[in-house]
Design an enzyme around this catalytic site. Structure first.
Site, PDB file in Angstrom:
ATOM      1  N   MET A  30       0.856  -1.198   0.000  1.00 25.11           N
ATOM      2  CA  MET A  30       0.000   0.000   0.000  1.00 25.11           C
ATOM      3  C   MET A  30       0.889   1.245   0.000  1.00 25.11           C
ATOM      4  O   MET A  30       0.468   2.322   0.449  1.00 25.11           O
ATOM      5  CB  MET A  30      -0.943  -0.021   1.202  1.00 25.11           C
ATOM      6  CG  MET A  30      -1.915  -1.206   1.112  1.00 25.11           C
ATOM      7  SD  MET A  30      -3.451  -0.966   2.020  1.00 25.11           S
ATOM      8  CE  MET A  30      -2.865  -0.866   3.679  1.00 25.11           C
ATOM      9  N   ALA A  32       4.057   3.830   0.950  1.00 23.54           N
ATOM     10  CA  ALA A  32       4.743   4.261   2.178  1.00 23.54           C
ATOM     11  C   ALA A  32       5.815   3.229   2.523  1.00 23.54           C
ATOM     12  O   ALA A  32       5.859   2.676   3.623  1.00 23.54           O
ATOM     13  CB  ALA A  32       3.763   4.465   3.330  1.00 23.54           C
ATOM     14  N   HIS A  34       9.059   0.984   3.318  1.00 21.43           N
ATOM     15  CA  HIS A  34      10.155   1.000   4.298  1.00 21.43           C
ATOM     16  C   HIS A  34      11.041  -0.216   4.007  1.00 21.43           C
ATOM     17  O   HIS A  34      10.786  -0.959   3.042  1.00 21.43           O
ATOM     18  CB  HIS A  34       9.601   0.989   5.721  1.00 21.43           C
ATOM     19  CG  HIS A  34       8.583  -0.081   5.964  1.00 21.43           C
ATOM     20  ND1 HIS A  34       8.893  -1.432   5.958  1.00 21.43           N
ATOM     21  CD2 HIS A  34       7.249  -0.011   6.173  1.00 21.43           C
ATOM     22  CE1 HIS A  34       7.808  -2.129   6.190  1.00 21.43           C
ATOM     23  NE2 HIS A  34       6.781  -1.300   6.308  1.00 21.43           N
ATOM     24  N   HIS A  37       9.444  -3.588   3.154  1.00 19.75           N
ATOM     25  CA  HIS A  37       9.001  -3.762   1.763  1.00 19.75           C
ATOM     26  C   HIS A  37      10.211  -3.999   0.850  1.00 19.75           C
ATOM     27  O   HIS A  37      10.169  -4.827  -0.045  1.00 19.75           O
ATOM     28  CB  HIS A  37       8.289  -2.505   1.249  1.00 19.75           C
ATOM     29  CG  HIS A  37       7.021  -2.177   1.951  1.00 19.75           C
ATOM     30  ND1 HIS A  37       6.869  -1.060   2.736  1.00 19.75           N
ATOM     31  CD2 HIS A  37       5.825  -2.814   1.978  1.00 19.75           C
ATOM     32  CE1 HIS A  37       5.634  -1.020   3.206  1.00 19.75           C
ATOM     33  NE2 HIS A  37       4.984  -2.065   2.777  1.00 19.75           N
ATOM     34  N   GLN A  61     -10.320  -2.328   2.417  1.00 15.44           N
ATOM     35  CA  GLN A  61      -9.837  -3.151   3.524  1.00 15.44           C
ATOM     36  C   GLN A  61      -9.737  -2.354   4.826  1.00 15.44           C
ATOM     37  O   GLN A  61      -9.307  -2.877   5.839  1.00 15.44           O
ATOM     38  CB  GLN A  61      -8.509  -3.827   3.180  1.00 15.44           C
ATOM     39  CG  GLN A  61      -7.296  -2.912   3.157  1.00 15.44           C
ATOM     40  CD  GLN A  61      -6.035  -3.660   2.739  1.00 15.44           C
ATOM     41  OE1 GLN A  61      -5.875  -4.038   1.580  1.00 15.44           O
ATOM     42  NE2 GLN A  61      -5.132  -3.886   3.676  1.00 15.44           N
ATOM     43  N   GLY A 150       4.848  -9.921   3.887  1.00  6.08           N
ATOM     44  CA  GLY A 150       5.612  -9.823   5.129  1.00  6.08           C
ATOM     45  C   GLY A 150       4.915 -10.558   6.267  1.00  6.08           C
ATOM     46  O   GLY A 150       3.684 -10.503   6.397  1.00  6.08           O
ATOM     47  N   GLU A 151       5.718 -11.227   7.086  1.00  5.41           N
ATOM     48  CA  GLU A 151       5.153 -12.016   8.192  1.00  5.41           C
ATOM     49  C   GLU A 151       4.627 -11.166   9.343  1.00  5.41           C
ATOM     50  O   GLU A 151       4.038 -11.702  10.263  1.00  5.41           O
ATOM     51  CB  GLU A 151       6.220 -12.967   8.747  1.00  5.41           C
ATOM     52  CG  GLU A 151       6.277 -14.267   7.997  1.00  5.41           C
ATOM     53  CD  GLU A 151       7.080 -15.323   8.729  1.00  5.41           C
ATOM     54  OE1 GLU A 151       7.964 -14.956   9.532  1.00  5.41           O
ATOM     55  OE2 GLU A 151       6.830 -16.502   8.485  1.00  5.41           O
ATOM     56  N   GLN A 156      -2.801 -12.284   7.898  1.00  7.97           N
ATOM     57  CA  GLN A 156      -3.067 -11.998   6.482  1.00  7.97           C
ATOM     58  C   GLN A 156      -2.482 -13.106   5.605  1.00  7.97           C
ATOM     59  O   GLN A 156      -3.087 -13.521   4.612  1.00  7.97           O
ATOM     60  CB  GLN A 156      -2.461 -10.645   6.118  1.00  7.97           C
ATOM     61  CG  GLN A 156      -2.475 -10.332   4.637  1.00  7.97           C
ATOM     62  CD  GLN A 156      -2.113  -8.889   4.337  1.00  7.97           C
ATOM     63  OE1 GLN A 156      -2.960  -8.018   4.412  1.00  7.97           O
ATOM     64  NE2 GLN A 156      -0.866  -8.625   3.989  1.00  7.97           N
TER      65      GLN A 156
HETATM   66  O1  PAF Z   1      -0.208  -5.899   3.602  1.00  9.98           O
HETATM   67  C1  PAF Z   1      -0.602  -4.930   2.915  1.00  9.98           C
HETATM   68  O2  PAF Z   1       0.071  -3.920   2.753  1.00  9.98           O
HETATM   69  C2  PAF Z   1      -1.976  -5.010   2.266  1.00  9.98           C
HETATM   70  O3  PAF Z   1      -2.883  -5.655   3.081  1.00  9.98           O
HETATM   71  C3  PAF Z   1      -1.944  -5.656   0.869  1.00  9.98           C
HETATM   72  C4  PAF Z   1      -1.516  -7.098   0.924  1.00  9.98           C
HETATM   73  C5  PAF Z   1      -0.996  -4.859  -0.024  1.00  9.98           C
HETATM   74  C6  PAF Z   1      -3.333  -5.600   0.240  1.00  9.98           C
HETATM   75  O4  PAF Z   1      -3.790  -4.295   0.105  1.00  9.98           O
END
Ligand code: PAF
Length: 292
Positions: A30, A32, A34, A37, A61, A150-151, A156
């Site tokens: 999403m 931003a 860091h 990511h 979401q 990411g864990e 998720q």
């Molecule tokens: O983990 C996230 O940043 C979000 O939930 C994802 C997987 C990009 C879905 O919008």
């Protein structure tokens, strides 16, 4: 790096890559960005011929309007960062909301059973459904060989694993370890919203979880849970930081695979147990975890 804003353009680029027999890594984000990511993107670059990085703040979401409004948006800096990683391999997909959801608000409803009925699930109604919808859309557009998550968002990953079992797409799900700041705070885009005082308190979350892992050697599950919740709820009092909210929302010790709460350590299966926490810190909700 090539920036793509249109779904059709991404589909065309993916079709060309597929014709050439190239593997595709997908890193959904999403924005931003860091170092957490960047570690996902770097790994995807190593393991695939091309990498699609999506940057899309997915409105469906968010179950909290204020959280959506305040979610950090740093697209120009994000694109510059991505470009430093592997300019020739990366497609940065930055669609608008209308481009992602051309029919308006999506109406699909997924059911993932027990993995979504604990922890974040009941506390953030609709959240995992919104994640599943956007991730499936990204899978459809990018047709990845592998997808990287990411864990830190441990639940998720379980939901996306359940999604893949339902839709039967041949995509390898690659969970990647949490990246932490030097003081132990799990990196998160939401950390950008912490005031200096809140940021100074935030490492107490990981420090408490690390101590909990040591306690788990000799204490019962319920005692460890109670200790973590007590320690964090009284932290601001013990440290005489009066005006800052520091409040655990939940701390659950669950089986690492099924995500169901355990009451004895030996109830955990092959993957062991994991302790998942959500904490409110000065109006910002942070999550973290510890593996036992
Ligand atoms: O983990 C996230 O940043 C979000 O939930 C994802 C997987 C990009 C879905 O919008």
């Amino acid at each position: 790096m090539k920036q793509i804003t249109q779904a059709a353009e991404l589909q065309a680029a993916v079709a060309t890559a597929k014709q050439q027999g190239l593997s595709i890594g997908l890193v959904p984000t999403m924005g931003a960005l860091h170092k957490g990511h960047l570690s996902l993107i770097s790994r995807a670059i190593k393991e695939n011929d091309i990498v699609v990085v999506s940057l899309f703040v997915n409105p469906i979401q968010f179950n909290n309007k204020e959280d959506l409004e305040k979610y950090p948006r740093t697209i120009d800096a994000d694109l510059q960062l991505i470009a430093t990683l592997g300019a020739d391999k990366i497609l940065a997909f930055t669609p608008s909301v209308d481009e992602m959801y051309p029919q308006g608000q999506p109406s699909e409803v997924y059911h993932f059973g027990p993995v979504e009925e604990v922890m974040e699930g009941p506390r953030r109604p609709g959240h995992f459904n919104g994640v599943a919808i956007v991730v499936r859309r990204l899978f459809d557009l990018a047709q990845p060989t592998r997808a990287y998550f990411g864990e830190k968002d441990y639940q998720q990953i379980a939901v996306i694993r359940a999604l893949l079992e339902q839709i039967k797409y041949p995509i390898e799900l690659v969970p990647c370890p949490i990246i932490r700041a030097d003081d132990g705070l799990a990196l998160s885009s939401r950390n950008m919203r912490l005031s200096p005082a809140a940021r100074a308190m935030a490492p107490a979350i990981n420090a408490t979880l690390e101590q909990a892992a040591e306690m788990a050697e000799y204490e019962e599950v319920d005692d460890v849970k109670e200790w973590v919740l007590d320690t964090l709820s009284t932290y601001h009092l013990v440290n005489a930081i009066e005006n800052l909210q520091f409040e655990p929302e939940y701390f659950e010790i669950v089986d690492a695979k099924t995500l169901q709460p355990i009451s004895e350590w030996n109830e955990a299966g092959d993957l062991g147990a994991v302790g998942c926490i959500a904490v409110w810190l000065d109006g910002v909700r942070l999550i973290d975890l510890v593996k036992f």
